[in-house]
Design a protein around this motif. Structure first.
Motif, short mmCIF file in Angstrom:
data_model
loop_
_atom_site.label_atom_id
_atom_site.label_comp_id
_atom_site.label_asym_id
_atom_site.label_seq_id
_atom_site.Cartn_x
_atom_site.Cartn_y
_atom_site.Cartn_z
N SER A 102 16.53 3.09 7.69
CA SER A 102 17.83 2.72 7.15
C SER A 102 18.35 1.40 7.71
O SER A 102 19.24 0.79 7.14
CB SER A 102 18.85 3.82 7.47
N GLY A 103 17.80 1.01 8.83
CA GLY A 103 18.28 -0.20 9.49
C GLY A 103 19.44 0.04 10.43
O GLY A 103 19.89 -0.87 11.13
N ARG A 104 19.91 1.29 10.48
CA ARG A 104 21.09 1.57 11.30
C ARG A 104 20.75 1.73 12.77
O ARG A 104 21.62 1.60 13.63
CB ARG A 104 21.78 2.83 10.79
N ILE A 105 19.50 2.00 13.08
CA ILE A 105 19.09 2.18 14.47
C ILE A 105 18.13 1.06 14.84
O ILE A 105 17.13 0.83 14.17
CB ILE A 105 18.40 3.53 14.67
N THR A 106 18.47 0.35 15.90
CA THR A 106 17.59 -0.69 16.42
C THR A 106 17.44 -0.52 17.92
O THR A 106 18.28 0.08 18.59
CB THR A 106 18.13 -2.10 16.14
N SER A 107 16.34 -1.04 18.42
CA SER A 107 16.06 -0.97 19.85
C SER A 107 15.38 -2.27 20.26
O SER A 107 14.58 -2.82 19.50
CB SER A 107 15.14 0.22 20.15
N TYR A 108 15.73 -2.75 21.47
CA TYR A 108 15.18 -4.00 21.95
C TYR A 108 14.71 -3.86 23.39
O TYR A 108 15.31 -3.13 24.20
CB TYR A 108 16.23 -5.11 21.91
N GLY A 166 20.05 -9.89 22.89
CA GLY A 166 20.95 -11.02 22.76
C GLY A 166 20.29 -12.28 22.24
O GLY A 166 20.98 -13.24 21.88
N ARG A 167 18.96 -12.29 22.20
CA ARG A 167 18.23 -13.47 21.69
C ARG A 167 17.46 -13.15 20.41
O ARG A 167 17.35 -14.03 19.54
CB ARG A 167 17.25 -13.99 22.74
N PHE A 168 16.93 -11.96 20.30
CA PHE A 168 16.14 -11.56 19.14
C PHE A 168 16.94 -10.56 18.30
O PHE A 168 17.70 -9.74 18.83
CB PHE A 168 14.84 -10.89 19.57
N THR A 169 16.74 -10.62 16.99
CA THR A 169 17.38 -9.68 16.08
C THR A 169 16.36 -9.18 15.07
O THR A 169 15.70 -9.98 14.40
CB THR A 169 18.54 -10.35 15.32
N ILE A 170 16.23 -7.86 14.97
CA ILE A 170 15.33 -7.26 14.01
C ILE A 170 16.13 -6.79 12.81
O ILE A 170 17.26 -6.29 12.95
CB ILE A 170 14.53 -6.10 14.64
N SER A 171 15.57 -6.97 11.62
CA SER A 171 16.24 -6.54 10.40
C SER A 171 15.17 -6.18 9.37
O SER A 171 13.98 -6.49 9.56
CB SER A 171 17.16 -7.64 9.87
N ARG A 172 15.59 -5.54 8.30
CA ARG A 172 14.62 -5.19 7.27
C ARG A 172 15.26 -5.28 5.90
O ARG A 172 16.45 -5.06 5.73
CB ARG A 172 14.02 -3.81 7.54
N ASP A 173 14.41 -5.57 4.91
CA ASP A 173 14.80 -5.59 3.51
C ASP A 173 13.83 -4.65 2.80
O ASP A 173 12.70 -5.05 2.48
CB ASP A 173 14.71 -7.01 2.95
N ASN A 174 14.25 -3.42 2.58
CA ASN A 174 13.35 -2.43 2.01
C ASN A 174 12.96 -2.76 0.57
O ASN A 174 11.89 -2.38 0.11
CB ASN A 174 13.97 -1.04 2.09
N GLY A 213 0.81 -1.19 0.00
CA GLY A 213 0.00 0.00 0.00
C GLY A 213 0.85 1.25 0.00
O GLY A 213 1.99 1.25 -0.45
N ARG A 214 0.34 2.30 0.57
CA ARG A 214 1.03 3.58 0.59
C ARG A 214 2.34 3.49 1.36
O ARG A 214 2.41 2.89 2.42
CB ARG A 214 0.13 4.63 1.23
N THR A 215 3.40 4.08 0.83
CA THR A 215 4.67 4.06 1.53
C THR A 215 4.61 5.02 2.72
O THR A 215 3.81 5.96 2.75
CB THR A 215 5.83 4.49 0.61
N VAL A 216 5.41 4.78 3.70
CA VAL A 216 5.34 5.55 4.93
C VAL A 216 6.63 6.28 5.22
O VAL A 216 6.91 6.65 6.36
CB VAL A 216 4.96 4.66 6.13
N GLY A 217 7.45 6.46 4.22
CA GLY A 217 8.63 7.29 4.36
C GLY A 217 9.60 6.79 5.38
O GLY A 217 9.88 5.59 5.44
N ASN A 218 10.13 7.68 6.19
CA ASN A 218 11.22 7.34 7.10
C ASN A 218 10.70 6.93 8.47
O ASN A 218 11.06 7.50 9.49
CB ASN A 218 12.16 8.53 7.24
#
Length: 124
Positions: free
Chosen positions: A54-60, A66-74, A26-31
């Motif tokens: 950008s994927g450069r900032i993550t928060s858990y 140490g157990r979960f990892t978030i990532s994205r493929d734009n 659907g509609r893109t949501v920018g940054n």
């Protein structure tokens, strides 16, 4: 309008791994940040992890560090949550969401678009 579809949940044993996927259309949501939240029976929806565009900032959340990892493929409009060393207390419905406003990326009130959720059950 943005549609989010989560997948990858299931029933596993303690110590196993799962990878959740969240596909946006659907509609893109920018940054915007994309977050993963979870809700266990009788509990409020709680923050798990978030990632910047950008994927450069993550928060858990502390219990998953140490157990979960978030990532994205734009290119695929997809955000992943790799969950390793799963514990019974990780059992919940997991939702992905796109941030719509407010600086606190751990606050679910700052997310406007939500998927339908995917069930994760970890047996002991």
């Amino acid at each position: 309008q943005v549609q989010l579809v989560e997948s990858g949940g299931g029933l596993v044993q303690a110590g196993d791994s799962l990878r959740l996927s969240c596909v946006a259309s659907g509609r893109t949501v920018g940054n915007s940040f994309v977050g993963w939240f979870r809700q266990a029976p009788g509990k409020e929806r709680a923050f798990v992890a978030a990632i910047s565009w950008s994927g450069r900032i993550t928060s858990y959340e502390d219990s998953v560090k140490g157990r979960f990892t978030i990532s994205r493929d734009n290119a695929k409009n997809t955000v992943y949550l790799q969950m390793d060393s799963l514990k019974p207390e990780d059992t919940a419905v997991y939702y992905c969401a796109i941030q719509s406003g407010g600086p606190e990326i751990q606050d679910p009130r700052n997310y406007a678009y939500w998927g339908q959720g995917t069930q994760v059950t970890v047996s002991s």
